[in-house]
Write a protein that holds these residues in place. Structure first.
Motif, PDB file in Angstrom:
ATOM      1  N   ASN A   1      11.050  -3.698   7.326  1.00 18.43           N
ATOM      2  CA  ASN A   1      11.029  -4.542   6.127  1.00 18.43           C
ATOM      3  C   ASN A   1      11.206  -3.755   4.844  1.00 18.43           C
ATOM      4  N   ARG A   2      11.156  -2.429   4.953  1.00 18.40           N
ATOM      5  CA  ARG A   2      11.361  -1.622   3.737  1.00 18.40           C
ATOM      6  C   ARG A   2      12.567  -0.699   3.882  1.00 18.40           C
ATOM      7  N   GLU A   3      13.429  -1.054   4.835  1.00 18.13           N
ATOM      8  CA  GLU A   3      14.623  -0.242   5.101  1.00 18.13           C
ATOM      9  C   GLU A   3      15.480  -0.059   3.855  1.00 18.13           C
TER      10      GLU A   3
ATOM     11  N   PRO B   1      -6.435  -2.411  13.524  1.00 20.75           N
ATOM     12  CA  PRO B   1      -5.263  -1.520  13.396  1.00 20.75           C
ATOM     13  C   PRO B   1      -3.991  -2.232  13.872  1.00 20.75           C
ATOM     14  N   TYR B   2      -2.847  -1.766  13.414  1.00 20.37           N
ATOM     15  CA  TYR B   2      -1.565  -2.354  13.839  1.00 20.37           C
ATOM     16  C   TYR B   2      -1.139  -1.771  15.174  1.00 20.37           C
ATOM     17  N   ASP B   3      -0.347  -2.555  15.933  1.00 19.63           N
ATOM     18  CA  ASP B   3       0.255  -1.960  17.128  1.00 19.63           C
ATOM     19  C   ASP B   3       1.627  -1.390  16.734  1.00 19.63           C
TER      20      ASP B   3
ATOM     21  N   SER C   1     -14.214  -1.093   2.500  1.00 20.82           N
ATOM     22  CA  SER C   1     -14.728   0.171   3.055  1.00 20.82           C
ATOM     23  C   SER C   1     -14.164   0.446   4.456  1.00 20.82           C
ATOM     24  N   ASN C   2     -14.023   1.742   4.755  1.00 20.27           N
ATOM     25  CA  ASN C   2     -13.644   2.136   6.123  1.00 20.27           C
ATOM     26  C   ASN C   2     -14.873   2.241   6.999  1.00 20.27           C
ATOM     27  N   LYS C   3     -16.048   2.214   6.357  1.00 21.69           N
ATOM     28  CA  LYS C   3     -17.287   2.468   7.114  1.00 21.69           C
ATOM     29  C   LYS C   3     -17.986   1.167   7.432  1.00 21.69           C
TER      30      LYS C   3
ATOM     31  N   ASP D   1      -1.908   3.074  11.855  1.00 19.67           N
ATOM     32  CA  ASP D   1      -2.110   3.318  10.430  1.00 19.67           C
ATOM     33  C   ASP D   1      -0.777   3.166   9.690  1.00 19.67           C
ATOM     34  N   ALA D   2      -0.640   2.074   8.919  1.00 19.86           N
ATOM     35  CA  ALA D   2       0.628   1.817   8.224  1.00 19.86           C
ATOM     36  C   ALA D   2       0.879   2.847   7.128  1.00 19.86           C
ATOM     37  N   ARG D   3      -0.201   3.363   6.549  1.00 19.86           N
ATOM     38  CA  ARG D   3      -0.049   4.379   5.506  1.00 19.86           C
ATOM     39  C   ARG D   3       0.649   5.608   6.088  1.00 19.86           C
ATOM     40  N   LYS D   4       0.194   6.003   7.292  1.00 20.12           N
ATOM     41  CA  LYS D   4       0.761   7.179   7.931  1.00 20.12           C
ATOM     42  C   LYS D   4       2.236   6.915   8.269  1.00 20.12           C
TER      43      LYS D   4
ATOM     44  N   ASP E   1       7.063 -11.807   1.960  1.00 18.62           N
ATOM     45  CA  ASP E   1       7.833 -11.800   3.208  1.00 18.62           C
ATOM     46  C   ASP E   1       7.999 -10.394   3.796  1.00 18.62           C
ATOM     47  N   ARG E   2       7.482  -9.394   3.119  1.00 21.54           N
ATOM     48  CA  ARG E   2       7.517  -8.040   3.697  1.00 21.54           C
ATOM     49  C   ARG E   2       6.162  -7.662   4.295  1.00 21.54           C
ATOM     50  N   ILE E   3       5.180  -8.542   4.162  1.00 17.39           N
ATOM     51  CA  ILE E   3       3.850  -8.229   4.717  1.00 17.39           C
ATOM     52  C   ILE E   3       3.795  -8.722   6.163  1.00 17.39           C
ATOM     53  N   VAL E   4       3.407  -7.824   7.053  1.00 15.48           N
ATOM     54  CA  VAL E   4       3.503  -8.106   8.492  1.00 15.48           C
ATOM     55  C   VAL E   4       2.118  -8.317   9.115  1.00 15.48           C
ATOM     56  N   GLY E   5       1.975  -9.368   9.908  1.00 17.53           N
ATOM     57  CA  GLY E   5       0.811  -9.522  10.786  1.00 17.53           C
ATOM     58  C   GLY E   5      -0.525  -9.694  10.099  1.00 17.53           C
TER      59      GLY E   5
ATOM     60  N   LYS F   1     -10.105   0.281   9.508  1.00 18.32           N
ATOM     61  CA  LYS F   1      -9.726   1.693   9.445  1.00 18.32           C
ATOM     62  C   LYS F   1      -8.672   1.907   8.367  1.00 18.32           C
ATOM     63  N   THR F   2      -8.443   3.169   8.058  1.00 23.69           N
ATOM     64  CA  THR F   2      -7.483   3.492   7.007  1.00 23.69           C
ATOM     65  C   THR F   2      -6.059   3.011   7.368  1.00 23.69           C
ATOM     66  N   GLY F   3      -5.353   2.518   6.348  1.00 27.50           N
ATOM     67  CA  GLY F   3      -3.969   2.067   6.543  1.00 27.50           C
ATOM     68  C   GLY F   3      -3.821   0.760   7.287  1.00 27.50           C
ATOM     69  N   THR F   4      -4.849  -0.089   7.252  1.00 31.10           N
ATOM     70  CA  THR F   4      -4.732  -1.379   7.965  1.00 31.10           C
ATOM     71  C   THR F   4      -4.454  -2.533   7.000  1.00 31.10           C
ATOM     72  N   GLY F   5      -4.105  -2.207   5.776  1.00 31.87           N
ATOM     73  CA  GLY F   5      -3.652  -3.243   4.839  1.00 31.87           C
ATOM     74  C   GLY F   5      -4.763  -3.892   4.019  1.00 31.87           C
ATOM     75  N   LYS F   6      -5.931  -3.274   3.949  1.00 28.49           N
ATOM     76  CA  LYS F   6      -7.055  -3.891   3.223  1.00 28.49           C
ATOM     77  C   LYS F   6      -6.734  -4.000   1.717  1.00 28.49           C
ATOM     78  N   SER F   7      -6.265  -2.889   1.137  1.00 31.85           N
ATOM     79  CA  SER F   7      -5.970  -2.909  -0.303  1.00 31.85           C
ATOM     80  C   SER F   7      -4.791  -3.833  -0.580  1.00 31.85           C
ATOM     81  N   LEU F   8      -3.777  -3.697   0.265  1.00 35.92           N
ATOM     82  CA  LEU F   8      -2.577  -4.502   0.065  1.00 35.92           C
ATOM     83  C   LEU F   8      -2.900  -5.996   0.089  1.00 35.92           C
ATOM     84  N   VAL F   9      -3.620  -6.446   1.119  1.00 34.76           N
ATOM     85  CA  VAL F   9      -3.929  -7.877   1.243  1.00 34.76           C
ATOM     86  C   VAL F   9      -4.799  -8.330   0.062  1.00 34.76           C
TER      87      VAL F   9
ATOM     88  N   LYS G   1       6.127   3.793  -1.928  1.00 31.39           N
ATOM     89  CA  LYS G   1       4.924   4.314  -2.601  1.00 31.39           C
ATOM     90  C   LYS G   1       3.702   3.658  -1.983  1.00 31.39           C
ATOM     91  N   ILE G   2       2.613   4.414  -1.861  1.00 31.93           N
ATOM     92  CA  ILE G   2       1.427   3.865  -1.196  1.00 31.93           C
ATOM     93  C   ILE G   2       0.808   2.693  -1.962  1.00 31.93           C
ATOM     94  N   GLY G   3       0.763   2.763  -3.268  1.00 31.12           N
ATOM     95  CA  GLY G   3       0.144   1.674  -4.038  1.00 31.12           C
ATOM     96  C   GLY G   3       1.031   0.440  -4.161  1.00 31.12           C
TER      97      GLY G   3
HETATM   98  N1  LIG Z   1       0.731  -5.708   6.896  1.00 26.34           N
HETATM   99  C1  LIG Z   1       1.447  -4.862   6.173  1.00 26.34           C
HETATM  100  N2  LIG Z   1       2.725  -5.148   5.865  1.00 26.34           N
HETATM  101  C2  LIG Z   1       3.456  -4.308   5.109  1.00 26.34           C
HETATM  102  N3  LIG Z   1       2.990  -3.141   4.616  1.00 26.34           N
HETATM  103  C3  LIG Z   1       1.729  -2.798   4.898  1.00 26.34           C
HETATM  104  C4  LIG Z   1       0.891  -3.639   5.677  1.00 26.34           C
HETATM  105  N4  LIG Z   1      -0.319  -3.059   5.786  1.00 26.34           N
HETATM  106  C5  LIG Z   1      -0.264  -1.918   5.108  1.00 26.34           C
HETATM  107  N5  LIG Z   1       0.959  -1.739   4.564  1.00 26.34           N
HETATM  108  C6  LIG Z   1       1.369  -0.598   3.755  1.00 26.34           C
HETATM  109  O1  LIG Z   1       0.703   0.556   4.255  1.00 26.34           O
HETATM  110  C7  LIG Z   1       0.157   1.355   3.195  1.00 26.34           C
HETATM  111  C8  LIG Z   1      -1.346   1.451   3.343  1.00 26.34           C
HETATM  112  O2  LIG Z   1      -1.926   0.153   3.223  1.00 26.34           O
HETATM  113  P1  LIG Z   1      -3.285  -0.119   2.461  1.00 26.34           P
HETATM  114  O3  LIG Z   1      -3.429   0.844   1.324  1.00 26.34           O
HETATM  115  O4  LIG Z   1      -3.365  -1.557   2.142  1.00 26.34           O
HETATM  116  O5  LIG Z   1      -4.321   0.258   3.606  1.00 26.34           O
HETATM  117  P2  LIG Z   1      -5.895   0.305   3.521  1.00 26.34           P
HETATM  118  O6  LIG Z   1      -6.395  -0.405   4.724  1.00 26.34           O
HETATM  119  O7  LIG Z   1      -6.368  -0.188   2.196  1.00 26.34           O
HETATM  120  O8  LIG Z   1      -6.142   1.864   3.692  1.00 26.34           O
HETATM  121  P3  LIG Z   1      -7.287   2.817   3.074  1.00 26.34           P
HETATM  122  O9  LIG Z   1      -8.567   2.402   3.706  1.00 26.34           O
HETATM  123  O10 LIG Z   1      -6.851   4.179   3.509  1.00 26.34           O
HETATM  124  O11 LIG Z   1      -7.240   2.623   1.587  1.00 26.34           O
HETATM  125  C9  LIG Z   1       0.609   0.671   1.918  1.00 26.34           C
HETATM  126  O12 LIG Z   1       1.818   1.267   1.504  1.00 26.34           O
HETATM  127  C10 LIG Z   1       0.871  -0.751   2.321  1.00 26.34           C
HETATM  128  O13 LIG Z   1       1.832  -1.341   1.473  1.00 26.34           O
END
Ligand SMILES: Nc1ncnc2c1ncn2[C@@H]1O[C@H](COP(=O)(O)OP(=O)(O)OP(=O)(O)O)[C@@H](O)[C@H]1O
Length: 410
Positions: free
Chosen positions: A231-233, A219-221, A193-195, A259-262, A37-41, A70-78, A29-31
């Motif tokens: 890590n979510r296998e 962004p992630y490589d 923000s993405n901006k 983009d990890a979200r994608k 230990d599942r958070i990478v980099g 940028k979107t999906g770079t882990g901002k909300s998660l961190v 799930k996105i949220g």
């Molecule tokens: N470093 C990471 N390790 C593990 N999962 C990650 C990591 N970064 C992002 N994810 C996963 O990728 C998805 C998107 O991450 P997140 O919502 O934190 O991105 P964001 O940068 O806040 O994006 P947006 O700007 O679109 O809101 C989530 O499911 C999150 O758990």
């Protein structure tokens, strides 16, 4: 138990015992906030953010932080992860409150403050009731201050997608509340923000009260994306994922930006496609189908919102791409095809100049790529147009418009 986790057995043969594909779909799930230990980099970002919020753990003021990326770079998660850890690490006797607001949903000051008050209020301990609607903004602020003082020493508030908030004075009022003597509790804001230029456009008064530090998320490589998914296998049943599935999902997600979200969306979607197809395993083919779906969704949004003339222009380029071995076409050739389409659909035909502007607009939106070619001293400069996405996907999407469907009828 969640609907997709695997129950041991179900008595009624009408229903399956357990899920063939997913063992714990919640992990995708996105949220979802995964364990540390599942958070990478993101160690560096986590530790920098923790430093900024450190005051809260001791009952002092956390600093305000602006996070860009940028979107999906882990901002909300961190942000959520560090807030959780701050709450767990709080010194004895220090109460920390945290709340997450998605400004895409709560995009007015009143909505954001009423949501904050409702989320942070534990009615059973404060005796305060926060109605969902019906109060003025200032009354909601008063309720918020009351609930904070009744429960916490420090509060950390995450305002995600802050650029979508239609009034930036929220930042000022939250960061000034303690100084203005409205509350005893200290407040820190993490604005996301993405901006990158967001703060530049913020009102000067807001800027001067929202003194903040900035953090940038890269962004992630492809390797990091792979690791995030490995890590979510365990979201899947044992042995269900075939070997290529995660590397291919990572490669698709790395194509635009990392983009990890994608990546996670494609992986989850591939599982759903496999399930719908009655397959026992998720394969590379399911990932490709999931990626096509994702592309189609993005396109559907762009193309559905496009004016009819833009759809006709794109259909012209699409027809050429589908019926030829080339993939790039001179504007004059696309225009000829566009004229044929307009005649067939009984539409007005725009001038070549307006037509060129439409293609430029589509290039800006990332649908078309325009390249200048130089045909020597006599030939001059010409523009070649190429569809960025799969022409079949574009064609199907355009033909969802009932007006465009007449093109396929003789
Ligand atoms: N470093 C990471 N390790 C593990 N999962 C990650 C990591 N970064 C992002 N994810 C996963 O990728 C998805 C998107 O991450 P997140 O919502 O934190 O991105 P964001 O940068 O806040 O994006 P947006 O700007 O679109 O809101 C989530 O499911 C999150 O758990």
């Amino acid at each position: 138990m969640t609907p997709d986790s695997s129950p041991s057995s179900v008595d009624d043969p009408l229903f399956e015992s357990g899920h063939r594909i997913f063992a714990n779909k919640d992990l995708l799930k996105i949220g979802h906030v995964p364990e540390a230990d599942r958070i990478v980099g993101r160690d560096e970002e986590i530790s920098k953010l923790a430093k900024r919020l450190n005051g809260a753990v001791h009952g002092y003021s956390p600093e305000n932080v602006m996070i860009y990326g940028k979107t999906g770079t882990g901002k909300s998660l961190v942000s959520k992860h560090v807030c959780q850890r701050a709450q767990n690490a709080a010194q004895d006797g220090v109460e920390i409150g945290t709340a997450y607001i998605d400004c895409a949903e709560d995009n007015t000051e009143t909505q954001a403050i009423s949501s904050l008050a409702a989320k942070l209020n534990d009615e059973s301990s404060t005796g305060i009731s926060v109605p969902h609607t019906g109060l003025s903004t200032s009354k909601y602020y008063k309720l918020l201050w009351k609930t904070l003082d009744a429960q916490f020493d420090s509060v950390i508030i995450i305002l995600d997608e802050i650029d979508l908030m239609n009034d930036d004075s929220v930042l000022m009022k939250l960061s000034r509340a303690e100084e203005a003597g409205k509350i005893d509790c200290s407040v820190g804001v993490i604005a996301i923000s993405n901006k990158i230029q967001y703060v530049d456009n913020v009102n000067e008064r807001v800027k001067s009260s929202f003194q903040h530090k900035e953090l940038f998320f890269k962004p992630y490589d492809a390797n990091q994306l792979r690791e995030i998914m490995f890590n979510r296998e365990d979201a899947f049943q044992d042995g269900v994922l075939s070997e290529d599935v995660i590397p291919l999902s990572a490669a698709f997600a790395a194509q635009e930006h990392g983009d990890a979200r994608k990546a996670i969306d494609i992986l989850r979607h591939a599982g759903e496609v496999a399930y719908e197809a009655g397959a026992e395993q998720v394969t590379e083919e399911h990932v490709r189908q999931a990626q096509q779906h994702a592309e189609k969704d993005r396109f559907r949004e762009l193309v559905n919102g496009a004016p009819t003339q833009a759809k006709a222009a794109l259909l012209a380029l699409t027809e050429l791409s589908v019926n030829s071995n080339d993939d790039a076409f001179l504007t004059s050739r696309v225009y000829d095809q566009y004229e044929r389409i307009c005649n067939h659909l009984d539409m007005d035909i725009l001038s070549v100049r307006r037509f060129r502007d439409i293609l430029k607009e589509q290039a800006f939106l990332g649908v078309v790529e325009i390249e200048k070619i130089n045909k020597g001293s006599a030939g001059g400069i010409h523009l070649q147009n190429r569809l960025i996405e799969d022409p079949q996907v574009v064609r199907e999407t355009i033909l969802e418009d009932s007006r465009m469907q007449d093109w396929t009828r003789e």
